[in-house]
Design an enzyme around this catalytic site. Sequence first.
Site, PDB file in Angstrom:
ATOM      1  CB  SER A   7      25.734 -26.162  22.160  1.00 55.26           C
ATOM      2  OG  SER A   7      24.519 -26.616  21.587  1.00 55.26           O
ATOM      3  CG  HIS A  32      24.892 -21.879  23.089  1.00 53.51           C
ATOM      4  ND1 HIS A  32      24.940 -20.528  22.831  1.00 53.51           N
ATOM      5  CD2 HIS A  32      24.429 -22.453  21.946  1.00 53.51           C
ATOM      6  CE1 HIS A  32      24.533 -20.297  21.592  1.00 53.51           C
ATOM      7  NE2 HIS A  32      24.199 -21.447  21.034  1.00 53.51           N
ATOM      8  CG  ASP A  34      21.915 -24.217  20.091  1.00 55.90           C
ATOM      9  OD1 ASP A  34      22.103 -23.024  19.785  1.00 55.90           O
ATOM     10  OD2 ASP A  34      22.838 -25.031  20.248  1.00 55.90           O
ATOM     11  CG  MET A  36      17.155 -25.075  16.592  1.00 52.54           C
ATOM     12  SD  MET A  36      18.039 -26.315  15.618  1.00 52.54           S
ATOM     13  CE  MET A  36      19.715 -26.091  16.220  1.00 52.54           C
ATOM     14  CG  HIS A  65      21.572 -19.378  19.262  1.00 50.63           C
ATOM     15  ND1 HIS A  65      22.444 -20.200  18.555  1.00 50.63           N
ATOM     16  CD2 HIS A  65      21.129 -18.453  18.358  1.00 50.63           C
ATOM     17  CE1 HIS A  65      22.506 -19.795  17.295  1.00 50.63           C
ATOM     18  NE2 HIS A  65      21.715 -18.749  17.141  1.00 50.63           N
ATOM     19  CG  MET A  67      19.060 -20.557  15.808  1.00 54.75           C
ATOM     20  SD  MET A  67      20.075 -22.045  15.813  1.00 54.75           S
ATOM     21  CE  MET A  67      19.943 -22.477  17.537  1.00 54.75           C
ATOM     22  CG  MET A 136      24.995 -18.248  13.406  1.00 52.96           C
ATOM     23  SD  MET A 136      24.919 -19.304  14.859  1.00 52.96           S
ATOM     24  CE  MET A 136      25.024 -20.947  14.140  1.00 52.96           C
ATOM     25  CG  ASP A 174      26.662 -21.494  17.949  1.00 53.60           C
ATOM     26  OD1 ASP A 174      27.070 -22.652  18.013  1.00 53.60           O
ATOM     27  OD2 ASP A 174      25.460 -21.184  18.134  1.00 53.60           O
TER      28      ASP A 174
HETATM   29  C1  DX5 Z   1      23.751 -24.653  15.383  1.00 54.04           C
HETATM   30  C2  DX5 Z   1      23.731 -24.306  16.872  1.00 54.04           C
HETATM   31  C3  DX5 Z   1      25.029 -24.535  17.558  1.00 54.04           C
HETATM   32  C4  DX5 Z   1      25.573 -25.914  17.382  1.00 54.04           C
HETATM   33  C5  DX5 Z   1      26.869 -26.128  18.069  1.00 54.04           C
HETATM   34  O1  DX5 Z   1      22.551 -24.371  14.812  1.00 54.04           O
HETATM   35  O2  DX5 Z   1      23.406 -22.953  17.044  1.00 54.04           O
HETATM   36  O3  DX5 Z   1      24.965 -24.120  18.897  1.00 54.04           O
HETATM   37  O4  DX5 Z   1      24.672 -26.879  17.790  1.00 54.04           O
HETATM   38  O5  DX5 Z   1      27.189 -27.465  17.972  1.00 54.04           O
HETATM   39  P1  DX5 Z   1      28.533 -27.994  17.319  1.00 54.04           P
HETATM   40  O6  DX5 Z   1      29.618 -27.567  18.251  1.00 54.04           O
HETATM   41  O7  DX5 Z   1      28.316 -29.453  17.309  1.00 54.04           O
HETATM   42  O8  DX5 Z   1      28.670 -27.398  15.952  1.00 54.04           O
HETATM   43 ZN    ZN Z   2      23.732 -22.007  19.052  1.00 48.48          ZN
END
Ligand code: DX5
Ligand code: ZN
Length: 219
Positions: A7, A32, A34, A36, A65, A67, A136, A174
């Site tokens: 990630s 990956h 992320d 947000m 991903h 979010m 998750m 994840d």
């Molecule tokens: C959380 C994210 C993950 C997360 C993974 O909201 O979707 O992808 O950052 O990071 P670690 O491995 O640090 O939990």
């Molecule tokens: Zn993620």
Amino acid sequence: MIKIAPSILSANFANLASDIKIVEEAGADMLHIDVMDGHFVPNITIGAPVVKSLRKVTDMFFDVHLMIENPEKHIKDFVDAGANLITVHIEATKHAHRLIQMIKQAGVKASVALNPATPINVLDYILDDLDMILVMSVNPGFGGQTFIPAIFDKITRLKEYLRDHGKSIPIQVDGGIGLNNIDKVCKCGAEIIVSGTAIFNSDNIKETIRIMKKADGNK
Ligand code: DX5
Ligand code: ZN
């Protein structure tokens, strides 16, 4: 073999291209990403323009991903930016079936994410269209959180549920996964592991990914 999806949330945002090169050369299976929005989750991270820039520096498979609220509005932007697979949160849409069709019709793979408190049976009527399911193991919004122990059971149950339904959809897990717990996560049935902190904060990224890939569900 287990697939590893580093990630980039835990990478150095001022040096994304070189951090991506490192995990790519270390044998990571996908990247990956992320996304947000500060609404569905508390943080704001990156959007489609950054994904588009990253697409120019690597051929890695982009596992995006989302979010975000109103994911319907943003699918096209992420597909155009170079996503290969898009995961949407089942909690973020009123029309999961339509949203999944939208992703598939845009020409990329589709996946849904389940927050820790979301039950498995929300998948009952969308299984036919899914290329992956993201479980998750932390509440989304931050890297570096602790794996929620109840999720071991959820992964085991999801694996059984998929078997009962005659599906072999890969399970991605994840949040909070590192060398200390990856074997157990895989033993429960995870096939794709997302890891941010444990990879990018390790002293030897290459070695960490090498060990992670050997995590064996049959052990
Ligand atoms: C959380 C994210 C993950 C997360 C993974 O909201 O979707 O992808 O950052 O990071 P670690 O491995 O640090 O939990
Ligand atoms: Zn993620």
